[in-house]
Design a protein around this motif. Structure first.
Motif, PDB file in Angstrom:
ATOM      1  N   ARG A 119       0.854  -1.193   0.000  1.00 35.02           N
ATOM      2  CA  ARG A 119       0.000   0.000   0.000  1.00 35.02           C
ATOM      3  C   ARG A 119       0.892   1.246   0.000  1.00 35.02           C
ATOM      4  N   PRO A 120       1.179   1.770  -1.188  1.00 29.27           N
ATOM      5  CA  PRO A 120       2.108   2.895  -1.310  1.00 29.27           C
ATOM      6  C   PRO A 120       1.719   4.152  -0.539  1.00 29.27           C
ATOM      7  N   ASP A 121       0.458   4.309  -0.200  1.00 28.20           N
ATOM      8  CA  ASP A 121       0.027   5.511   0.527  1.00 28.20           C
ATOM      9  C   ASP A 121      -0.164   5.260   2.020  1.00 28.20           C
ATOM     10  N   TYR A 122       0.423   4.206   2.548  1.00 30.86           N
ATOM     11  CA  TYR A 122       0.281   3.846   3.956  1.00 30.86           C
ATOM     12  C   TYR A 122       1.167   4.776   4.784  1.00 30.86           C
ATOM     13  N   ALA A 123       0.563   5.842   5.285  1.00 34.72           N
ATOM     14  CA  ALA A 123       1.292   6.926   5.949  1.00 34.72           C
ATOM     15  C   ALA A 123       2.089   6.453   7.162  1.00 34.72           C
ATOM     16  N   ILE A 124       1.533   5.572   7.961  1.00 33.67           N
ATOM     17  CA  ILE A 124       2.229   5.099   9.165  1.00 33.67           C
ATOM     18  C   ILE A 124       3.505   4.354   8.780  1.00 33.67           C
ATOM     19  N   ALA A 125       3.403   3.495   7.779  1.00 34.88           N
ATOM     20  CA  ALA A 125       4.585   2.744   7.341  1.00 34.88           C
ATOM     21  C   ALA A 125       5.624   3.691   6.744  1.00 34.88           C
ATOM     22  N   LEU A 126       5.185   4.707   6.015  1.00 36.39           N
ATOM     23  CA  LEU A 126       6.114   5.686   5.452  1.00 36.39           C
ATOM     24  C   LEU A 126       6.825   6.457   6.557  1.00 36.39           C
ATOM     25  N   GLU A 127       6.085   6.849   7.579  1.00 34.97           N
ATOM     26  CA  GLU A 127       6.701   7.529   8.719  1.00 34.97           C
ATOM     27  C   GLU A 127       7.689   6.603   9.424  1.00 34.97           C
ATOM     28  N   ASN A 128       7.271   5.360   9.642  1.00 38.54           N
ATOM     29  CA  ASN A 128       8.159   4.391  10.303  1.00 38.54           C
ATOM     30  C   ASN A 128       9.422   4.155   9.488  1.00 38.54           C
ATOM     31  N   LEU A 129       9.277   4.146   8.160  1.00 44.00           N
ATOM     32  CA  LEU A 129      10.440   3.984   7.290  1.00 44.00           C
ATOM     33  C   LEU A 129      11.412   5.150   7.504  1.00 44.00           C
ATOM     34  N   GLY A 130      10.888   6.368   7.602  1.00 43.89           N
ATOM     35  CA  GLY A 130      11.735   7.523   7.882  1.00 43.89           C
ATOM     36  C   GLY A 130      12.425   7.399   9.226  1.00 43.89           C
ATOM     37  N   ASP A 131      11.694   6.919  10.232  1.00 46.71           N
ATOM     38  CA  ASP A 131      12.289   6.736  11.563  1.00 46.71           C
ATOM     39  C   ASP A 131      13.411   5.695  11.548  1.00 46.71           C
ATOM     40  N   VAL A 132      13.219   4.623  10.793  1.00 46.45           N
ATOM     41  CA  VAL A 132      14.254   3.586  10.712  1.00 46.45           C
ATOM     42  C   VAL A 132      15.488   4.144  10.007  1.00 46.45           C
ATOM     43  N   HIS A 133      15.271   4.887   8.922  1.00 45.09           N
ATOM     44  CA  HIS A 133      16.418   5.497   8.236  1.00 45.09           C
ATOM     45  C   HIS A 133      17.145   6.461   9.170  1.00 45.09           C
ATOM     46  N   ALA A 134      16.398   7.226   9.951  1.00 43.97           N
ATOM     47  CA  ALA A 134      17.017   8.152  10.911  1.00 43.97           C
ATOM     48  C   ALA A 134      17.804   7.384  11.970  1.00 43.97           C
ATOM     49  N   ALA A 135      17.260   6.266  12.449  1.00 41.84           N
ATOM     50  CA  ALA A 135      17.971   5.459  13.449  1.00 41.84           C
ATOM     51  C   ALA A 135      19.251   4.882  12.861  1.00 41.84           C
TER      52      ALA A 135
END
Length: 170
Positions: A119-135
């Motif tokens: 689901r390309p528009d799954y906002a929570i997963a997109l945010e989590n992806l950003g958090d993982v990249h930041a970590a």
């Protein structure tokens, strides 16, 4: 002529069954949010006896397992769900969240990418992806600081990410 009343009755019964199932999920969610793990688990197990592949109930089971401190069981439940229903983004996202808590960032990235592919528009997963990249970036800056501790620029980046990640933790 008798077919129409039978058809109407069938539709009404199907609607009632759907509503009953929806209430069941709502009830289990309320029990989970209240921290009433034993009763939530009982409701989930009852449903899974009659519908063992119900993905929504299995997702709720993983939340119960996690809430009871059974992280490995929750991981197993979510991994099985992602294999049985790869098209559902939520199990991938929830799996990633558990993996992040164990600092298993590479695996979490894979799970989040699968969630976003589903689901390309799954906002929570997109945010989590950003958090993982930041970590991951924070870890890289920490390693850079060990290699050359006097690097002010790297220290600033590390501190910025550290503060940002602290603000994202619920």
């Amino acid at each position: 002529m008798r077919l129409i009343p039978s058809l109407i009755l069938s539709c009404v019964l199907l609607s009632l069954a759907t509503l009953a199932r929806a209430d069941m999920y709502t009830d289990v969610n309320r029990l989970i949010q209240a921290g009433n793990w034993p009763q939530a688990l009982e409701q989930v197990q009852l449903r899974l006896k009659t519908a063992p592949t119900d993905p929504q109930m299995r997702l709720l089971l993983s939340r119960i397992q996690d809430g009871q401190g059974q992280t490995d069981a929750a991981l197993d439940t979510l991994q099985a769900l992602t294999q049985n229903f790869p098209e559902l983004p939520e199990p991938h996202n929830n799996l990633a969240a558990l993996l992040v808590r164990q600092n298993r960032y590479a695996e979490a990235l894979t799970a989040l990418e699968a969630a976003i592919q589903a689901r390309p528009d799954y906002a929570i997963a997109l945010e989590n992806l950003g958090d993982v990249h930041a970590a991951l970036a924070r870890e890289a800056y920490a390693k850079a600081l060990k290699a050359g501790p006097a690097q002010t620029r790297v220290q600033n980046k590390h501190l910025t990410l550290d503060q940002m990640l602290k603000n994202t933790t619920p």
